[in-house]
Motif scaffolding. Structure first.
Motif, PDB file in Angstrom:
ATOM      1  N   PHE A 142       0.837  -1.263   0.075  1.00 52.51           N
ATOM      2  CA  PHE A 142      -0.002  -0.074  -0.069  1.00 52.51           C
ATOM      3  C   PHE A 142       1.016   1.331   0.074  1.00 52.51           C
ATOM      4  CE2 PHE A 142       0.136  -1.261   4.657  1.00 52.51           C
ATOM      5  CZ  PHE A 142       1.068  -0.157   4.995  1.00 52.51           C
ATOM      6  N   ILE A 143       2.404   1.119  -0.271  1.00 47.70           N
ATOM      7  CA  ILE A 143       3.070   2.033   0.032  1.00 47.70           C
ATOM      8  C   ILE A 143       2.753   3.581  -0.928  1.00 47.70           C
ATOM      9  CG2 ILE A 143       4.960   1.528  -1.481  1.00 47.70           C
ATOM     10  CD1 ILE A 143       6.869   2.510   0.779  1.00 47.70           C
ATOM     11  N   GLU A 144       2.369   3.191  -1.842  1.00 44.26           N
ATOM     12  CA  GLU A 144       1.971   4.402  -3.033  1.00 44.26           C
ATOM     13  C   GLU A 144       0.635   4.710  -2.738  1.00 44.26           C
ATOM     14  OE1 GLU A 144       4.103   5.600  -4.866  1.00 44.26           O
ATOM     15  OE2 GLU A 144       5.885   4.350  -4.695  1.00 44.26           O
ATOM     16  N   GLU A 145      -0.146   4.186  -2.075  1.00 44.51           N
ATOM     17  CA  GLU A 145      -1.692   4.390  -2.037  1.00 44.51           C
ATOM     18  C   GLU A 145      -2.186   5.119  -0.888  1.00 44.51           C
ATOM     19  OE1 GLU A 145      -4.155   1.062  -3.021  1.00 44.51           O
ATOM     20  OE2 GLU A 145      -2.526   0.431  -4.212  1.00 44.51           O
ATOM     21  N   MET A 176      10.916   2.235   4.519  1.00 43.14           N
ATOM     22  CA  MET A 176      10.336   3.582   5.465  1.00 43.14           C
ATOM     23  C   MET A 176      10.790   4.580   4.580  1.00 43.14           C
ATOM     24  SD  MET A 176       8.523   3.371   8.123  1.00 43.14           S
ATOM     25  CE  MET A 176       8.076   4.499   9.683  1.00 43.14           C
ATOM     26  N   ASN A 177      12.165   4.972   4.244  1.00 43.83           N
ATOM     27  CA  ASN A 177      12.417   6.009   3.407  1.00 43.83           C
ATOM     28  C   ASN A 177      11.559   6.249   2.296  1.00 43.83           C
ATOM     29  OD1 ASN A 177      14.506   6.320   5.397  1.00 43.83           O
ATOM     30  ND2 ASN A 177      16.163   5.198   4.166  1.00 43.83           N
ATOM     31  N   GLU A 178      11.102   5.067   1.567  1.00 40.80           N
ATOM     32  CA  GLU A 178      10.300   5.084   0.537  1.00 40.80           C
ATOM     33  C   GLU A 178       8.995   5.825   0.629  1.00 40.80           C
ATOM     34  OE1 GLU A 178       8.452   2.174  -3.158  1.00 40.80           O
ATOM     35  OE2 GLU A 178      10.060   1.432  -1.580  1.00 40.80           O
ATOM     36  N   LEU A 179       8.402   5.537   1.827  1.00 41.34           N
ATOM     37  CA  LEU A 179       7.125   5.883   2.346  1.00 41.34           C
ATOM     38  C   LEU A 179       7.219   7.517   2.290  1.00 41.34           C
ATOM     39  CD1 LEU A 179       4.397   4.813   3.296  1.00 41.34           C
ATOM     40  CD2 LEU A 179       5.380   5.146   5.755  1.00 41.34           C
ATOM     41  N   PHE A 180       8.241   8.064   2.586  1.00 37.69           N
ATOM     42  CA  PHE A 180       8.402   9.685   2.614  1.00 37.69           C
ATOM     43  C   PHE A 180       8.852  10.266   1.258  1.00 37.69           C
ATOM     44  CE2 PHE A 180       8.271   8.102   6.867  1.00 37.69           C
ATOM     45  CZ  PHE A 180       7.437   9.141   7.684  1.00 37.69           C
ATOM     46  N   ALA A 181       9.071   9.440   0.391  1.00 36.03           N
ATOM     47  CA  ALA A 181       9.879   9.808  -0.854  1.00 36.03           C
ATOM     48  C   ALA A 181       9.043  10.328  -1.931  1.00 36.03           C
ATOM     49  CB  ALA A 181      10.685   8.774  -1.519  1.00 36.03           C
ATOM     50  N   LEU A 209      16.172  14.935   8.174  1.00 35.05           N
ATOM     51  CA  LEU A 209      17.392  15.269   7.189  1.00 35.05           C
ATOM     52  C   LEU A 209      18.472  14.341   7.208  1.00 35.05           C
ATOM     53  CD1 LEU A 209      17.839  19.141   8.516  1.00 35.05           C
ATOM     54  CD2 LEU A 209      16.964  18.167   6.229  1.00 35.05           C
ATOM     55  N   ARG A 210      18.397  12.959   7.684  1.00 32.62           N
ATOM     56  CA  ARG A 210      19.293  12.212   7.251  1.00 32.62           C
ATOM     57  C   ARG A 210      19.203  11.673   5.948  1.00 32.62           C
ATOM     58  NH1 ARG A 210      19.742   7.911  12.667  1.00 32.62           N
ATOM     59  NH2 ARG A 210      19.826   9.505  14.001  1.00 32.62           N
ATOM     60  N   GLN A 211      17.773  11.859   5.415  1.00 33.43           N
ATOM     61  CA  GLN A 211      17.579  11.782   3.974  1.00 33.43           C
ATOM     62  C   GLN A 211      17.397  12.972   3.237  1.00 33.43           C
ATOM     63  OE1 GLN A 211      18.184   8.619   2.689  1.00 33.43           O
ATOM     64  NE2 GLN A 211      18.383   7.850   4.766  1.00 33.43           N
ATOM     65  N   PRO A 212      17.536  13.003   1.988  1.00 35.96           N
ATOM     66  CA  PRO A 212      17.464  14.441   1.177  1.00 35.96           C
ATOM     67  C   PRO A 212      16.120  14.826   0.831  1.00 35.96           C
ATOM     68  CG  PRO A 212      18.018  12.858  -0.142  1.00 35.96           C
ATOM     69  CD  PRO A 212      18.120  11.965   0.966  1.00 35.96           C
ATOM     70  N   ALA A 213      15.031  14.066   1.551  1.00 39.69           N
ATOM     71  CA  ALA A 213      13.549  14.530   0.988  1.00 39.69           C
ATOM     72  C   ALA A 213      13.384  15.925   1.141  1.00 39.69           C
ATOM     73  CB  ALA A 213      12.695  13.535   1.979  1.00 39.69           C
ATOM     74  N   LEU A 214      13.762  16.626   2.363  1.00 39.01           N
ATOM     75  CA  LEU A 214      13.582  18.004   2.614  1.00 39.01           C
ATOM     76  C   LEU A 214      14.581  18.971   2.450  1.00 39.01           C
ATOM     77  CD1 LEU A 214      11.776  17.440   6.070  1.00 39.01           C
ATOM     78  CD2 LEU A 214      10.842  18.010   4.090  1.00 39.01           C
ATOM     79  N   ASP A 215      15.541  18.473   1.577  1.00 39.20           N
ATOM     80  CA  ASP A 215      16.605  19.399   1.265  1.00 39.20           C
ATOM     81  C   ASP A 215      16.218  21.015   0.624  1.00 39.20           C
ATOM     82  OD1 ASP A 215      18.401  17.463   2.564  1.00 39.20           O
ATOM     83  OD2 ASP A 215      19.469  17.316   0.565  1.00 39.20           O
TER      84      ASP A 215
END
Length: 349
Positions: A142-145, A176-181, A209-215
């Motif tokens: 369901f990650i995309e929905e 988990m990172n993909e969930l916020f990507a 900010l460990r991941q670039p999603a909000l850069d």
């Protein structure tokens, strides 16, 4: 009336009724299951996770009645789950790993509440490997929905603590990172950090900010976030050029012959390159109404005093600042600027 578990009185009754039915080995009605599920879904994420033990007791998962072995209770739970798949949400909290795994494999649909999404997400760090694998398959279905608002609320209310999970594999962490990507999730996430005023948002932002999603959202957060701590973190990351976070601690010797040491944090970092007008951001930060933000900017300037030509315009006001820390930083920067100018004159002369 709200009880100490966070459940409303009517919700508490619904969950206890479901627990009584499960204790007897019955297959509860769909209406009873939906009523109890609605009560749990209305709980804040933090209450669902902190009160999981209490909820297990209410559902009878930790009550082994006389005459029943653990294996018999497990088989009873698996039979109930097979007869009523809607119980999957509740059985993800079961203390038996076989039941949790079966519940995750039986789960159908898309989580429509942050608390339900959190209940599934924590299984990615379950102590049992098969449960983690089942949780990964469940999430990927369901990650995309899942509604972006549900994802964002769950992420902020969990304060990004999944970043410190240690049991999961790289594949489960990537899920988990993909969930916020997703771009729509990133947009709503940035908006929440800009407008919310409750919770440990600065610490949560550091986790994200460990991941670039909000850069790309950092310049906006540095100027427009309602919470001063969020503005300070965003400015600090932009000006220093990296995001840092604590990964653990180590012992640092103060006096080795006498065995005196102290615990110091161990930090990791990720380079962050943001396209923004640094001088404009520095000026905005130095004029910020919060001393916390002004201190963050001045601390960053200690590494790059010559890079900000407009510092002289701010020094007089900063030396009179109401914050003693800001005044000390301003005095230090003034001395550093004079030293740099002296060296430049010596070289030119």
């Amino acid at each position: 009336m709200t009880t100490n578990t966070g459940l409303h009185e009517n919700g508490l009754i619904a969950v206890e009724r479901l627990g009584n039915s499960l204790r007897l080995g019955d297959v509860p009605s769909l209406a009873l299951v939906k009523g109890a599920a609605a009560s749990l879904n209305a709980l804040p994420v933090s209450r669902v996770l902190s009160a999981s033990g209490t909820i297990q007791n209410m559902l009878g998962f930790r009550v082994w009645e006389y005459g029943f072995s653990a294996s018999e209770k497990r088989e009873q739970a698996l039979h109930q789950l097979a007869s009523m798949p809607a119980l999957a949400q509740f059985f993800t909290l079961h203390p038996n790993g076989y039941v949790r795994e079966a519940a995750l494999r039986a789960f159908r649909g898309v989580p429509d509440s942050p608390s339900l999404l959190a209940m599934i997400a924590v299984r990615l760090n379950d102590w049992a490997g098969p449960v983690r694998k089942a949780g990964l398959q469940c999430m990927k279905a369901f990650i995309e929905e899942v509604d972006p608002a549900v994802v964002v609320t769950m992420g902020i209310d969990m304060h990004g603590r999944w970043c410190d999970w240690a049991r999961w594999s790289p594949e489960e962490a990537a899920c988990m990172n993909e969930l916020f990507a997703r771009p729509v999730v990133q947009k709503q996430l940035a908006l929440q950090f800009a407008t919310r005023l409750d919770g440990p948002l600065p610490t949560t932002l550091r986790h994200f900010l460990r991941q670039p999603a909000l850069d790309t959202a950092l310049p906006m957060l540095a100027c427009k976030a309602q919470l001063a701590g969020v503005r300070a973190v965003a400015l600090q990351v932009i000006l220093w050029g990296h995001a840092s976070w604590q990964t653990g601690t180590c012992r640092e010797w103060i006096n080795k012959p006498y065995g005196i040491s102290r615990s110091v944090p161990v930090l990791a970092q990720r380079d962050v390159l943001v396209s923004a007008d640094r001088n404009a951001l520095i000026g905005t930060g130095l004029r910020d109404k919060s001393a916390m933000v002004r201190r963050s900017v001045l601390a960053a300037l200690t590494k790059s005093v010559p890079d900000f030509s407009g510092l002289a315009d701010f020094i007089p006001d900063l030396l009179q600042d109401r914050s003693p820390t800001v005044r000390r930083w301003a005095g230090y920067l003034l001395r550093q600027r004079d030293i740099v100018k002296g060296r430049q004159k010596a070289i030119c002369g």
